[in-house]
Design an enzyme around this catalytic site. Structure first.
Site, PDB file in Angstrom:
ATOM      1  N   LYS A  11     -30.987  57.565 -14.939  1.00  0.00           N
ATOM      2  CA  LYS A  11     -31.354  57.113 -16.292  1.00  0.00           C
ATOM      3  C   LYS A  11     -31.695  58.304 -17.205  1.00  0.00           C
ATOM      4  O   LYS A  11     -31.283  58.325 -18.362  1.00  0.00           O
ATOM      5  CB  LYS A  11     -32.523  56.128 -16.198  1.00  0.00           C
TER       6      LYS A  11
ATOM      7  N   GLY B 249     -34.013  48.548 -18.794  1.00  0.00           N
ATOM      8  CA  GLY B 249     -33.837  47.086 -18.748  1.00  0.00           C
ATOM      9  C   GLY B 249     -33.658  46.503 -20.143  1.00  0.00           C
ATOM     10  O   GLY B 249     -32.666  46.773 -20.820  1.00  0.00           O
TER      11      GLY B 249
ATOM     12  N   LYS C 270     -26.227  51.660 -14.192  1.00  0.00           N
ATOM     13  CA  LYS C 270     -26.513  53.060 -14.541  1.00  0.00           C
ATOM     14  C   LYS C 270     -25.908  54.050 -13.561  1.00  0.00           C
ATOM     15  O   LYS C 270     -25.600  55.179 -13.925  1.00  0.00           O
ATOM     16  CB  LYS C 270     -28.027  53.305 -14.662  1.00  0.00           C
TER      17      LYS C 270
ATOM     18  N   GLU D  74     -33.235  47.992  -6.508  1.00  0.00           N
ATOM     19  CA  GLU D  74     -31.815  48.197  -6.257  1.00  0.00           C
ATOM     20  C   GLU D  74     -31.458  47.612  -4.896  1.00  0.00           C
ATOM     21  O   GLU D  74     -32.331  47.379  -4.051  1.00  0.00           O
ATOM     22  CB  GLU D  74     -31.499  49.701  -6.268  1.00  0.00           C
TER      23      GLU D  74
ATOM     24  N   ILE E 136     -35.392  47.137 -22.847  1.00  0.00           N
ATOM     25  CA  ILE E 136     -35.873  47.974 -23.965  1.00  0.00           C
ATOM     26  C   ILE E 136     -34.687  48.526 -24.758  1.00  0.00           C
ATOM     27  O   ILE E 136     -33.781  49.112 -24.171  1.00  0.00           O
ATOM     28  CB  ILE E 136     -36.695  49.181 -23.442  1.00  0.00           C
TER      29      ILE E 136
ATOM     30  N   GLU F  56     -26.376  49.528 -23.003  1.00  0.00           N
ATOM     31  CA  GLU F  56     -27.778  49.434 -23.443  1.00  0.00           C
ATOM     32  C   GLU F  56     -28.709  49.058 -22.288  1.00  0.00           C
ATOM     33  O   GLU F  56     -29.855  49.523 -22.218  1.00  0.00           O
ATOM     34  CB  GLU F  56     -27.896  48.395 -24.573  1.00  0.00           C
TER      35      GLU F  56
ATOM     36  N   VAL G 176     -30.544  51.694 -19.136  1.00  0.00           N
ATOM     37  CA  VAL G 176     -31.832  52.420 -19.123  1.00  0.00           C
ATOM     38  C   VAL G 176     -32.909  51.511 -19.706  1.00  0.00           C
ATOM     39  O   VAL G 176     -32.728  50.943 -20.791  1.00  0.00           O
ATOM     40  CB  VAL G 176     -31.768  53.714 -19.968  1.00  0.00           C
TER      41      VAL G 176
ATOM     42  N   THR H  64     -28.710  38.876  -9.913  1.00  0.00           N
ATOM     43  CA  THR H  64     -29.886  38.781 -10.794  1.00  0.00           C
ATOM     44  C   THR H  64     -29.479  38.896 -12.259  1.00  0.00           C
ATOM     45  O   THR H  64     -29.763  38.016 -13.077  1.00  0.00           O
ATOM     46  CB  THR H  64     -30.903  39.904 -10.448  1.00  0.00           C
ATOM     47  N   VAL H  65     -28.797  39.977 -12.611  1.00  0.00           N
ATOM     48  CA  VAL H  65     -28.465  40.223 -14.024  1.00  0.00           C
ATOM     49  C   VAL H  65     -27.352  39.274 -14.485  1.00  0.00           C
ATOM     50  O   VAL H  65     -27.438  38.669 -15.560  1.00  0.00           O
ATOM     51  CB  VAL H  65     -28.065  41.699 -14.255  1.00  0.00           C
TER      52      VAL H  65
HETATM   53  P1  NDP Z   1     -27.322  41.789  -7.521  1.00  0.00           P
HETATM   54  O1  NDP Z   1     -27.069  42.358  -6.166  1.00  0.00           O
HETATM   55  O2  NDP Z   1     -28.372  40.762  -7.677  1.00  0.00           O
HETATM   56  O3  NDP Z   1     -25.958  41.152  -8.087  1.00  0.00           O
HETATM   57  C1  NDP Z   1     -24.699  41.742  -7.938  1.00  0.00           C
HETATM   58  C2  NDP Z   1     -23.710  40.620  -7.704  1.00  0.00           C
HETATM   59  O4  NDP Z   1     -22.394  41.160  -7.710  1.00  0.00           O
HETATM   60  C3  NDP Z   1     -23.903  39.932  -6.360  1.00  0.00           C
HETATM   61  O5  NDP Z   1     -23.756  38.543  -6.489  1.00  0.00           O
HETATM   62  C4  NDP Z   1     -22.794  40.550  -5.533  1.00  0.00           C
HETATM   63  O6  NDP Z   1     -22.381  39.713  -4.461  1.00  0.00           O
HETATM   64  C5  NDP Z   1     -21.700  40.688  -6.554  1.00  0.00           C
HETATM   65  N1  NDP Z   1     -20.691  41.649  -6.177  1.00  0.00           N
HETATM   66  C6  NDP Z   1     -20.867  42.813  -5.496  1.00  0.00           C
HETATM   67  N2  NDP Z   1     -19.671  43.415  -5.315  1.00  0.00           N
HETATM   68  C7  NDP Z   1     -18.748  42.616  -5.874  1.00  0.00           C
HETATM   69  C8  NDP Z   1     -17.328  42.687  -5.971  1.00  0.00           C
HETATM   70  N3  NDP Z   1     -16.635  43.689  -5.451  1.00  0.00           N
HETATM   71  N4  NDP Z   1     -16.677  41.679  -6.595  1.00  0.00           N
HETATM   72  C9  NDP Z   1     -17.368  40.647  -7.099  1.00  0.00           C
HETATM   73  N5  NDP Z   1     -18.705  40.513  -7.023  1.00  0.00           N
HETATM   74  C10 NDP Z   1     -19.388  41.494  -6.408  1.00  0.00           C
HETATM   75  O7  NDP Z   1     -27.578  43.010  -8.499  1.00  0.00           O
HETATM   76  P2  NDP Z   1     -28.371  42.995  -9.875  1.00  0.00           P
HETATM   77  O8  NDP Z   1     -27.937  41.856 -10.689  1.00  0.00           O
HETATM   78  O9  NDP Z   1     -29.813  43.212  -9.611  1.00  0.00           O
HETATM   79  O10 NDP Z   1     -27.855  44.358 -10.521  1.00  0.00           O
HETATM   80  C11 NDP Z   1     -26.557  44.482 -11.060  1.00  0.00           C
HETATM   81  C12 NDP Z   1     -26.444  45.831 -11.734  1.00  0.00           C
HETATM   82  O11 NDP Z   1     -27.412  45.906 -12.798  1.00  0.00           O
HETATM   83  C13 NDP Z   1     -26.764  47.026 -10.839  1.00  0.00           C
HETATM   84  O12 NDP Z   1     -25.993  48.114 -11.259  1.00  0.00           O
HETATM   85  C14 NDP Z   1     -28.233  47.300 -11.113  1.00  0.00           C
HETATM   86  O13 NDP Z   1     -28.581  48.627 -10.861  1.00  0.00           O
HETATM   87  C15 NDP Z   1     -28.292  47.002 -12.600  1.00  0.00           C
HETATM   88  N6  NDP Z   1     -29.592  46.648 -13.109  1.00  0.00           N
HETATM   89  C16 NDP Z   1     -30.359  45.715 -12.469  1.00  0.00           C
HETATM   90  C17 NDP Z   1     -31.569  45.335 -12.993  1.00  0.00           C
HETATM   91  C18 NDP Z   1     -32.439  44.344 -12.329  1.00  0.00           C
HETATM   92  O14 NDP Z   1     -33.571  44.139 -12.809  1.00  0.00           O
HETATM   93  N7  NDP Z   1     -32.012  43.698 -11.246  1.00  0.00           N
HETATM   94  C19 NDP Z   1     -32.068  45.916 -14.250  1.00  0.00           C
HETATM   95  C20 NDP Z   1     -31.157  46.876 -14.871  1.00  0.00           C
HETATM   96  C21 NDP Z   1     -29.975  47.213 -14.298  1.00  0.00           C
HETATM   97  P3  NDP Z   1     -23.062  39.978  -2.995  1.00  0.00           P
HETATM   98  O15 NDP Z   1     -24.525  39.752  -3.192  1.00  0.00           O
HETATM   99  O16 NDP Z   1     -22.412  39.001  -2.104  1.00  0.00           O
HETATM  100  O17 NDP Z   1     -22.749  41.408  -2.652  1.00  0.00           O
HETATM  101  N1  HSE Z   2     -34.180  48.968  -9.895  1.00  0.00           N
HETATM  102  C1  HSE Z   2     -34.280  49.238 -11.293  1.00  0.00           C
HETATM  103  C2  HSE Z   2     -35.731  49.410 -11.655  1.00  0.00           C
HETATM  104  C3  HSE Z   2     -33.672  48.129 -12.091  1.00  0.00           C
HETATM  105  O1  HSE Z   2     -36.593  48.996 -10.867  1.00  0.00           O
HETATM  106  O2  HSE Z   2     -36.033  49.978 -12.700  1.00  0.00           O
HETATM  107  C4  HSE Z   2     -33.663  48.409 -13.576  1.00  0.00           C
HETATM  108  O3  HSE Z   2     -32.785  49.452 -13.892  1.00  0.00           O
END
Ligand code: NDP
Ligand code: HSE
Length: 401
Positions: free
Chosen positions: A200, A129, A100, A185, A131, A124, A127, A11-12
């Protein structure tokens, strides 16, 4: 030209990719250099991606490439994110992150490495997203002793509560929608049990006090036990129920808790709905300031990650002072350091309630056979002891003051 890498294309990570491509001109202007994406690390295959040549499954491609100066770690989880981040910082590369869990768990060590290597470790997005909150606490409010932080820090739970209350959705449906929207998550227990908000508030409290607050020392409750009847009672009391991350700084100690709380409708936090987050910070000079915006989701979170990339490109060899240090003594105030009023529902009699709790404010019951009341301010130990004297406690929720 600054070469950067993304680790984790979920996602991110996909949002970071999108912003680097669509806002390239703007980023170059603000960074003073072109930002070029050289690698995307992910364990999955993306054979049809228009930039499939950027993808790698080998972390060493990024680590050993001297051209890469800034890496966005947006994989999530502790391992191997910790090992990867540490290796990158030790190799003299800056790392920016939305993770986080990693910042709250290993931030003290990683920040020390970043300081020693004169590179940046920025977070940044960890915590609130999208903001801006890390820089404001560290820079804009630097003239203040911060006395209190109270925030809605988890988008998923705020979204669930809002969908249950406003659209009558069940808890499970609302959670499924939050997952479909990319807010939750990987294990949504982290959201609904309060652990994500706990990490956070630990990050914010560490930043405000400059001393590491260990998240495992913060008592944490989630929203799992909250019912629609609780929501109705809250409304009768001119309140709404929110999952609150709270930290108060008292005489060199930090009192912190994460719990669902009744928030008075006069408090601006009460109007924060859906996936939005808000963080109210109180400083001894500025008074109350509140930061509000999308707390989760692809582009809002990526917006904060890319801002850190730009900042790191601009300040290649300067260690930013978003930092904290390991405290020499225990800085946590005990669970009884702060008193709250409590909203309580019980099946016990008014006589027994008065005997245990003394003076209470009575609220009209919405179901037969139960009593709802608000206590005077009590410590956690006091409310626990008094509750044990009653036979049937259905709900016990703090009221945010
Ligand atoms: P996702 O699960 O959508 O994306 C994580 C990606 O990383 C997946 O494609 C995953 O592959 C890949 N990945 C996992 N392990 C490895 C590895 N060892 N080597 C290479 N690639 C890997 O997570 P998000 O994008 O939602 O979140 C990412 C981080 O950001 C987390 O820490 C989350 O808490 C934080 N965050 C997320 C927010 C949100 O709105 N989604 C907001 C703020 C923070 P696979 O799916 O195959 O495991
Ligand atoms: N799972 C987290 C939330 C993502 O819902 O706030 C953003 O840190």
């Amino acid at each position: 030209m600054a070469k950067v890498a993304i680790m984790g294309f979920g996602t991110v990570g996909s949002g970071v990719y999108e912003i680097i491509r669509t806002n390239a001109g703007k980023l170059a202007q603000n960074a003073g250099d072109t930002v070029e994406l050289k690698y995307i690390l992910d364990i999955r295959d993306f054979p049809d991606h228009p930039k499939k040549e950027l993808f790698t499954k080998d972390f060493n491609d990024i680590l050993n490439d001297e051209e890469v100066t800034v890496v966005a770690e947006v994989m999530g989880g502790l391992h191997p994110a910790y090992e990867f981040t540490k290796s990158l910082l030790l190799a003299g590369k800056s790392v920016v992150t939305s993770n986080k869990e990693l910042v709250a768990t290993y931030g003290t060590e990683l920040l020390e490495i970043a300081r020693n290597k004169n590179v940046n470790y920025m977070f940044e997005a960890s915590v609130g997203g999208g903001i801006p909150i890390i820089r404001p606490i560290h820079q804009c409010l630097t003239a203040n002793n911060i006395t209190k932080i109270a925030g809605i820090l988890n988008g998923t739970t705020n979204y669930i509560l809002y969908q249950m209350i406003t659209n009558g959705k069940s808890f499970d449906t609302a959670l499924k929608n939050a997952q479909d929207n990319g807010y939750a998550e990987r294990n949504p227990a982290a959201d609904i049990e309060g652990h994500d908000a706990c990490r956070k508030i630990a990050i914010l409290a560490s930043l405000a006090s400059r001393e590491a607050v260990d998240y495992s020392d913060i008592p944490t409750e989630g929203i799992v036990g909250i019912t629609l009847d609780d929501v109705k009672y809250a409304s009768e009391l001119d309140c709404v129920i929110k999952l609150i991350g709270y930290a108060e700084f008292m005489d060199g100690k930090v009192y912190s808790i994460v719990a669902p709380m009744l928030v008075k409708k006069t408090d601006p936090l009460s109007g924060v709905n859906d996936v939005f987050n808000a963080i109210k910070v109180t400083g001894d000079c500025v008074g109350d300031v509140m930061f509000y915006g999308a707390g989760a989701g692809k582009l809002p979170t990526a917006s904060a990650v890319v801002a850190d990339i730009v900042d790191s490109v601009k300040h290649k060899v300067r260690s930013k002072k978003f930092t904290w240090y390991k405290p020499e003594t225990d800085i946590m105030a005990g669970k009884d350091a702060k008193k709250f009023e409590y909203f309580i529902r019980t099946g016990d009699s008014i006589e027994n309630v008065k005997k245990s709790f003394g003076e209470i404010t009575h609220t009209d019951s919405i179901s037969a056979g139960e009593l709802a009341f608000v206590t005077r301010p009590l410590t956690a130990s006091e409310v626990e002891a008094k509750s044990k004297e009653l036979s049937d406690i259905m709900t016990c929720i703090r009221i945010l003051d």
